[in-house]
Write a protein that holds these residues in place. Sequence first.
Motif, PDB file in Angstrom:
ATOM      1  N   ILE A 833       0.859  -1.178   0.000  1.00 37.47           N
ATOM      2  CA  ILE A 833       0.000   0.000   0.000  1.00 37.47           C
ATOM      3  C   ILE A 833       0.894   1.227   0.000  1.00 37.47           C
ATOM      4  O   ILE A 833       1.722   1.403   0.922  1.00 37.47           O
ATOM      5  CB  ILE A 833      -0.931  -0.002   1.221  1.00 37.47           C
ATOM      6  CG1 ILE A 833      -1.891  -1.183   1.145  1.00 37.47           C
ATOM      7  CG2 ILE A 833      -1.716   1.307   1.302  1.00 37.47           C
ATOM      8  CD1 ILE A 833      -2.791  -1.327   2.360  1.00 37.47           C
ATOM      9  N   TYR A 834       0.747   2.046  -1.032  1.00 40.42           N
ATOM     10  CA  TYR A 834       1.497   3.306  -1.075  1.00 40.42           C
ATOM     11  C   TYR A 834       0.483   4.437  -1.100  1.00 40.42           C
ATOM     12  O   TYR A 834      -0.360   4.503  -1.994  1.00 40.42           O
ATOM     13  CB  TYR A 834       2.405   3.377  -2.296  1.00 40.42           C
ATOM     14  CG  TYR A 834       3.373   4.538  -2.197  1.00 40.42           C
ATOM     15  CD1 TYR A 834       4.609   4.366  -1.597  1.00 40.42           C
ATOM     16  CD2 TYR A 834       3.038   5.810  -2.650  1.00 40.42           C
ATOM     17  CE1 TYR A 834       5.500   5.420  -1.460  1.00 40.42           C
ATOM     18  CE2 TYR A 834       3.910   6.864  -2.521  1.00 40.42           C
ATOM     19  CZ  TYR A 834       5.141   6.673  -1.921  1.00 40.42           C
ATOM     20  OH  TYR A 834       6.006   7.723  -1.781  1.00 40.42           O
ATOM     21  N   GLY A 835       0.596   5.346  -0.128  1.00 42.62           N
ATOM     22  CA  GLY A 835      -0.440   6.348   0.026  1.00 42.62           C
ATOM     23  C   GLY A 835      -1.662   5.642   0.568  1.00 42.62           C
ATOM     24  O   GLY A 835      -1.678   5.146   1.690  1.00 42.62           O
ATOM     25  N   SER A 836      -2.663   5.530  -0.229  1.00 38.84           N
ATOM     26  CA  SER A 836      -3.851   4.757   0.141  1.00 38.84           C
ATOM     27  C   SER A 836      -4.209   3.759  -0.945  1.00 38.84           C
ATOM     28  O   SER A 836      -5.289   3.167  -0.913  1.00 38.84           O
ATOM     29  CB  SER A 836      -5.031   5.704   0.393  1.00 38.84           C
ATOM     30  OG  SER A 836      -5.281   6.493  -0.776  1.00 38.84           O
ATOM     31  N   LYS A 837      -3.309   3.574  -1.915  1.00 41.00           N
ATOM     32  CA  LYS A 837      -3.583   2.691  -3.031  1.00 41.00           C
ATOM     33  C   LYS A 837      -2.590   1.541  -3.044  1.00 41.00           C
ATOM     34  O   LYS A 837      -1.461   1.659  -2.575  1.00 41.00           O
ATOM     35  CB  LYS A 837      -3.515   3.454  -4.360  1.00 41.00           C
ATOM     36  CG  LYS A 837      -4.536   4.576  -4.469  1.00 41.00           C
ATOM     37  CD  LYS A 837      -4.398   5.296  -5.799  1.00 41.00           C
ATOM     38  CE  LYS A 837      -5.422   6.422  -5.921  1.00 41.00           C
ATOM     39  NZ  LYS A 837      -5.278   7.162  -7.192  1.00 41.00           N
ATOM     40  N   GLN A 838      -3.039   0.443  -3.641  1.00 39.89           N
ATOM     41  CA  GLN A 838      -2.173  -0.721  -3.750  1.00 39.89           C
ATOM     42  C   GLN A 838      -1.342  -0.647  -5.009  1.00 39.89           C
ATOM     43  O   GLN A 838      -1.813  -0.230  -6.071  1.00 39.89           O
ATOM     44  CB  GLN A 838      -3.028  -1.996  -3.749  1.00 39.89           C
ATOM     45  CG  GLN A 838      -2.246  -3.262  -3.415  1.00 39.89           C
ATOM     46  CD  GLN A 838      -3.143  -4.462  -3.218  1.00 39.89           C
ATOM     47  OE1 GLN A 838      -3.695  -4.968  -4.172  1.00 39.89           O
ATOM     48  NE2 GLN A 838      -3.288  -4.917  -1.978  1.00 39.89           N
ATOM     49  N   GLN A 839      -0.083  -1.038  -4.911  1.00 37.10           N
ATOM     50  CA  GLN A 839       0.810  -1.062  -6.066  1.00 37.10           C
ATOM     51  C   GLN A 839       1.801  -2.202  -5.905  1.00 37.10           C
ATOM     52  O   GLN A 839       1.987  -2.742  -4.820  1.00 37.10           O
ATOM     53  CB  GLN A 839       1.566   0.268  -6.194  1.00 37.10           C
ATOM     54  CG  GLN A 839       2.565   0.525  -5.081  1.00 37.10           C
ATOM     55  CD  GLN A 839       3.390   1.772  -5.303  1.00 37.10           C
ATOM     56  OE1 GLN A 839       2.971   2.708  -5.969  1.00 37.10           O
ATOM     57  NE2 GLN A 839       4.586   1.795  -4.737  1.00 37.10           N
TER      58      GLN A 839
END
Length: 1009
Positions: A833-839
Amino acid sequence: MLKGLGKRAFQWIVAGLGVWMGIELFTFLSAESLWFEELDYERVFWVRLLTRLVLLVLGLGITGGLTFGNLFLANHLKYGKLDLLSRGLTEPLGGRDRWKRNISHPFAQPNLPSPNSYTALNLESLLALVILLSLGISTLLVYYAQVVVDYWHPGSWLLLNSPSVPLGFGLQSSQEILQQMTTDWWQIALLLLFTLAIVVEPRLLYAIAAVLSLFFGLVFSGQWAKVLLFFHPIAFNITEPVFNRDISFYIFNLPIWELLQFWLMGVLFFLFAAVTILYLVSGNSISEGKFPGFSEGQLRHLYGLGAALMGAIALRYALLRYELLYTSNAVIYGAGYTQANVEVWSYGGLALLSGALAIFLLYLTFRKLEPHHFKRLKQSLGLYVALVAIAGALLPFAVQRLIVQPNEIERERPYIERSIAFTRQGFGLDRIDVQLFNPENALTFEDLLANDLTINNIRLWDTRPLLQTNRQLQQIRLYYKFPDADIDRYTLRKTDPESQKSVTERQQVLISARELDYSGVPTEAQTWVNKHLVYTHGYGFTLSPVNTVGPGGLPDYFVRDIGMERQTVQETANDGTLGIANELIRTSIPIGHPRIYYGELTDTAVMAPSKVPELDYPQGDENVYNSYEGAGGVGIGSWWRRLIFAKYLNNWQMLFTDNFTPETKVLFRRNIKDRIRAIAPFLEFDSDPYLVVANTRLYESGITPAEQQFPESDNYLYWIIDAYTISDRYPYSEPTSQEFNYIRNSVKVVVDAYNGKVKLYIADPSDPLVQSWQEIFPNLLQPLDAMPVALRSHIRYPQDFFEVQSERLLTYHMTDPKVFYNREDQWRVPNEIYGSKQQVVEPYYLIMKLPTEVSEEFILLNLFTPMSRNNLIGWMGGRADGINYGNLLLYQFPKQQLVYGPEQIEARINQDPVISQQISLWNRQGSQALQGNLLVIPIERSLLYVEPLYIEAEENSLPILARVIVAYENRIVMAETLELALKAVFQGKEQPTDPIIRPVEDMTLPAVN
């Protein structure tokens, strides 16, 4: 009179076009040769240019000679406008267009062609054949036009570098064209209209011949790199097992044979179809409703062309045998059981059969023609088509379905082994040192102290928040930009806290260049003088450690700002030096005047020095100005050079300005990516050039680092770009989505940011491709030892290359054929999770000590998890220091032991009530909490997980580092600093099941260290 005027006008137009093309060519050659001469690579330019020119002339000349020669011969042999024998029409000696009716006393022409009735056609057959052949020519023209369009890139000189050899014209390419057209009705209408035009006006065939000649000339010219490699092959000393040929045959020789076949199939099909059409529509055969038959001369001509076409088809089948090594099916890539045991022999037999048919047609060309010969030819062609269908399609299908599929794993086992081995070779995976990493889970605080260099270099600052901060605080002016931030390591002086002595220590840092982006200059100020004479360069860079935080949670800059005051022995000076954190950093990092004339954003051509001062850097409300004193650029002191570059750059104001001096030079092609591609277009370049600050004269003339001074007037900024040799012809190696199946990081490129000089160094001398290029351009590529030591200490394992290898390793770590066949152990790269998104987790750099080593080194690391689970299964490291540069290590965890993966750690962090409550609180107060990159750090025989937590406002984002989350085993801690978090984990009270959460005193504003 009007006719004479039209003729003279046409002559004037042709002459004008010739003069214009001559000026364009002269300008291009002059400007480019001067630019290459500036860089001392003039020979590179002329070798490439002459090779392309020779190939263009050969392709254009030979194709034109063949096509027009045969068309002229067909025009001579075709029937006249009327059937003279049956209608009693005569053709006077004055020419074909003057006709007289002389029914009572007709006279016969001595060389009047006599048709062979056994080749006659009725109207239906005639129209069907003419339309079919015209449609074939139209499809061929569309196909080759698409090939040329794919080759041609506007703005590039001549052609795109050596793309893959396209597929020769045939049934497969025709099917692809027609399938593409099914989605666009207008393309089908255009194809049919063009087909009809050929039927109605066969003279269009001459225009098509001219266009095809140009097409082939351009395609040949675009393959200049493969032609040069063909004449400089280097053995791989690896033999593929099907044909027992060295890999060099497939890399260096096979592409040229494919290019020859591509040309032959296109030219000979066009000639055979075009000549046949000319004969069929001659003598008013369509209006008469019948074709009387081919004359003897016409038949001989067609037999000769048919022999050549069948010879080309024989070559095609012979090459298709090698193409089987690049076939793909659901099980393997490369030749499987059916291909190696059936199709190889089928294609070989069809090649011999096609060659025999070519010999038979050639025999008929010189024999006296008899009706039974034509009958035998039709029978032979019918048998040939039947054998092609059986041997080329039915037989392989039957073997695959009846013999292979019922026992596929056993039949395909040796071929799976080949595919695994050659794919691993193609991507350098066979060089990986595989070791077992058995987590002992016994890490102590004393172990952390023993690995203090690793702990002190744990990256808490990601590139994205740092760039956002730079853009808010360090851009200074609108026209300055930070295009990227790069991770590197520097040896810095520091004070030992115990002995209070000055020592050196490696420090991982983020460095970002402050470049000038002319598009950021206010529109009202975008004048010619400002664009080309004033706004010429960027200035400086920021340098910050990856592991510490400054006041207010901002980056703790080592180097920042512009034009900071500094104290000298006599006075306080402000001479444009950058802001330095302390004197130890000043003695460690050479600063000088860090002007960036060549970079990632320098897309304008500038003229310097001139009578107009250049903007150097802003100082308060004022600007400081300077004049360029570097070695870059091409002198334009003479009027003729100014005229050449005014034309070449389409910058005519260069001719009329009074601001130039005899020392003025034009600096163009300043974008470093464009610069290196122009010099070495046969290489592929990494997407991430990185800036290096280094004194390249260090260690020269016996000067030690301690004795070396940094003259402040010098430039110490350089760009390093990784370059790759690639190929799509490595047999049995499965290609990537970018369609190459062989890659090596063979070259390191260094570009002087001030002077623009470019140097290329061989990083992988074992690569046969780079060895071949070194033979071709002996002065272009230097050994890596020739790179200055100060720069060599900054080379990295390139991330693009590492990602390609990691992607291939997901499947090709399986070396057991049965496991590979069943895909039992497929891997994937985990998510975070980076920020609030998955990558997807990206590879990251660490300074760490490998389990088998005694000292720390700079490592590029990537993680792997099983396809269907989230636990870690292994990690791979690319080494970048000293003699270990380029080595790969793969550490695999025991499959029976659970090792937390990033997704599992992220889930535990976000499910923890205290941490999730704190993040939710920050997200409700006009700000946003951002989770940074989760780093998995191997220390000793254990894994430590570290994730930074940033806070940024929803508007005017200025990210700050608010907290650090550390996880080890069952313990998770969120604290204000990394040091506090580590102490809480390793010195706090043991709680084997419940997580440890360090209290946070202020729940709204982050504390700073």
